[in-house]
Scaffold this active site. Structure first.
Site, short mmCIF file in Angstrom:
data_model
loop_
_atom_site.label_atom_id
_atom_site.label_comp_id
_atom_site.label_asym_id
_atom_site.label_seq_id
_atom_site.Cartn_x
_atom_site.Cartn_y
_atom_site.Cartn_z
N GLU A 1 0.83 -1.22 0.00
CA GLU A 1 0.00 0.00 0.00
C GLU A 1 0.86 1.27 0.00
OE1 GLU A 1 -2.97 -0.66 -0.53
OE2 GLU A 1 -3.63 -2.42 0.60
N HIS B 1 -2.62 2.26 8.55
CA HIS B 1 -3.70 1.43 8.00
C HIS B 1 -3.84 0.20 8.89
CE1 HIS B 1 -6.08 -1.07 5.46
NE2 HIS B 1 -5.08 -1.86 5.10
N HIS C 1 -6.80 -3.08 10.43
CA HIS C 1 -7.98 -3.90 10.12
C HIS C 1 -8.79 -4.15 11.40
CE1 HIS C 1 -5.62 -6.02 6.56
NE2 HIS C 1 -5.80 -4.74 6.34
N GLU D 1 -17.70 12.40 21.84
CA GLU D 1 -16.26 12.55 21.51
C GLU D 1 -15.98 12.35 20.03
OE1 GLU D 1 -17.37 10.95 24.11
OE2 GLU D 1 -16.46 12.09 25.73
N HIS E 1 -12.62 -4.00 4.48
CA HIS E 1 -11.15 -4.11 4.55
C HIS E 1 -10.55 -3.45 5.80
CE1 HIS E 1 -7.09 -3.92 2.22
NE2 HIS E 1 -6.89 -3.82 3.52
P1 13P Z 1 1.23 -5.50 3.18
O1 13P Z 1 1.72 -6.72 3.92
O2 13P Z 1 1.76 -5.44 1.78
O3 13P Z 1 1.50 -4.24 3.98
O4 13P Z 1 -0.35 -5.63 3.01
C1 13P Z 1 -1.18 -5.73 4.12
C2 13P Z 1 -2.49 -5.05 3.92
O5 13P Z 1 -3.16 -4.77 4.88
C3 13P Z 1 -2.95 -4.71 2.56
O6 13P Z 1 -4.02 -3.82 2.59
ZN ZN Z 2 -5.12 -3.88 4.55
#
Ligand code: 13P
Ligand code: ZN
Length: 272
Positions: A117, A141, A143, A171, A212
């Site tokens: 990414e 980023h 999850h 908040e 995602h």
């Molecule tokens: P990478 O291992 O390439 O960082 O990918 C993980 C991910 O969350 C892709 O969106």
């Molecule tokens: Zn990801």
């Protein structure tokens, strides 16, 4: 002792990777992080860099980030082992004078490349660099479970998604008064998702990728973590509320505006 491994920004980065993993936000190699390193920090560690690795195309052009250095997680590297094996898990990448290519100058000692990414991270950095006059340095980023779960049931537009989250705690509007951008499911690691996310970052500091995860940008580790944990906490409340049969009450738009006015914040009224 290595100057890189001892640097404050480096340890904050590794600690953040570890914390996010312990919260269950980063299974396996899921998620990624990048930090634009300050010039004075680069000067203090530069003699440990090697400049022999080849230049690689980023896939996008980020002219305003030319010659900048980024600390970034490696693609496919596990968050869980990053603290134990930082030199194998992360790298410092330098951009060229046009902002079109990068090369690894430190780290990923057993091979590898920055996160898949990286184009999204760099385009987000680029957008925020101009908007904040260089104040934003970190893009994360992750999850997180509840936020992702909600993308399967909430309307996929910025206004409805933001309002559902804002409703959960006063908040929320205080921490992200500009709101949340949401994108549909798109191909991970693609230039298309990088461009679409950067477009959203012109307006928002937090963007949800449907089915995602979350992307967020800010000045430092504390701020970005704070935004993401607030979104995810609100998402967890909403998951419970939906599980109990849905909302019976909700704050009015005026009540949300009142909280922000109390703190002198520029609430994004177009989302109310
Ligand atoms: P990478 O291992 O390439 O960082 O990918 C993980 C991910 O969350 C892709 O969106
Ligand atoms: Zn990801």
């Amino acid at each position: 002792m290595s100057k890189v491994l001892n640097a404050k920004f480096f340890n904050e980065f590794i600690d953040m990777v570890d914390l996010c993993c312990s919260l269950g936000w980063n299974e396996r190699n899921g998620g990624n992080m990048s930090y634009r390193i300050a010039t004075e920090d680069i000067e203090a560690i530069k003699d440990e860099f090697t400049f022999e690795k080849p230049w690689t195309s980023i896939g996008v052009t980020v002219a305003n980030l030319a010659n900048e250095y980024f600390l970034v997680t490696g693609s496919g590297k596990y968050f869980r082992y990053t603290k134990a094996e930082p030199e194998k898990s992360v790298c410092i990448a330098q951009l060229d004078e046009k902002g079109e290519n990068y090369r690894i100058v430190w780290g990923l000692v057993e091979g590898g490349r920055p996160t898949s990414e990286f184009p999204t991270h760099l385009l987000n950095h680029s957008v925020k660099f101009d908007i904040t006059g260089g104040k934003h340095r970190l893009v994360m980023h992750v999850h997180p479970v509840n936020t992702i779960a909600l993308t399967f049931v909430l309307p996929q537009n910025d206004k409805d998604f933001t309002r559902e989250i804002w409703d959960m705690m006063p908040e929320c509007a205080v921490v992200f008064p500009r709101g949340i951008g949401i994108l549909p499911l798109m191909l991970t690691g693609s230039i298309d998702i990088a461009k679409a996310t950067a477009e959203k970052f012109k307006e928002y500091d937090v963007v949800v990728w449907s089915m995602h995860g979350i992307f967020s940008s800010g000045e430092n580790f504390r701020d970005v973590f704070g935004i993401i944990e607030t979104v995810e906490k609100a998402a967890e409340i909403l998951v419970k509320v939906i599980s109990m049969g849905g909302k019976k009450v909700r704050p009015t738009a005026q009540e949300i505006i009142d909280v922000c006015e109390e703190y002198n914040l520029d609430i994004n009224k177009s989302l109310l």
